[in-house]
Design a protein around this motif. Structure first.
Motif: not given
Length: 126
Positions: A46-48, A89-91, A97-99
């Protein structure tokens, strides 16, 4: 990593080079360690994705510090508080969007059923 759809694993090869300066160099520059390669990552679907940082620009600690013998347990797992940083990354298309992910925060970041199972490393000398 445990996911609702099964286990997600990731790996990469990182070259670590430790070099020694000649005897006539200043004492502060006697040796250096450098890393080269791709950050280990796991595709959660899921692009995660989750990534293990090679060089932590947030506190300027290279992954080599985490791979020192005193950072490791006999089974190849990391001593508490000595593991390399994990990020997501959120996106995935937007580096802004890195965390940072704490080991116990995977369910909060990705949803129910996501958790870090283990982190290990294998070393092979050239």
């Amino acid at each position: 990593m445990a996911t609702p759809n099964g286990t997600a694993r990731g790996a990469s090869v990182i070259e670590m080079v430790h070099s020694h300066a000649p005897w006539w160099y200043p004492a502060a520059v006697k040796s250096a360690t450098s890393e080269r390669g791709e950050a280990p990552y796991a595709d959660l679907g899921g692009r995660r994705y989750v990534f293990v940082t090679i060089n932590n620009q947030l506190d300027e600690s290279p992954i080599s510090g985490s791979l020192l013998p005193e950072s490791m347990q006999a089974d190849g797992s990391f001593q508490p508080n000595r593991a390399p940083m994990i990020v997501t990354f959120g996106d995935i298309e937007d580096p802004n969007t890195i965390r940072k992910l704490e080991p116990g925060a995977f369910e909060r970041a990705f949803g129910s059923g996501y958790r870090l199972v283990s982190r290990t490393h294998t070393t092979k000398a050239a």
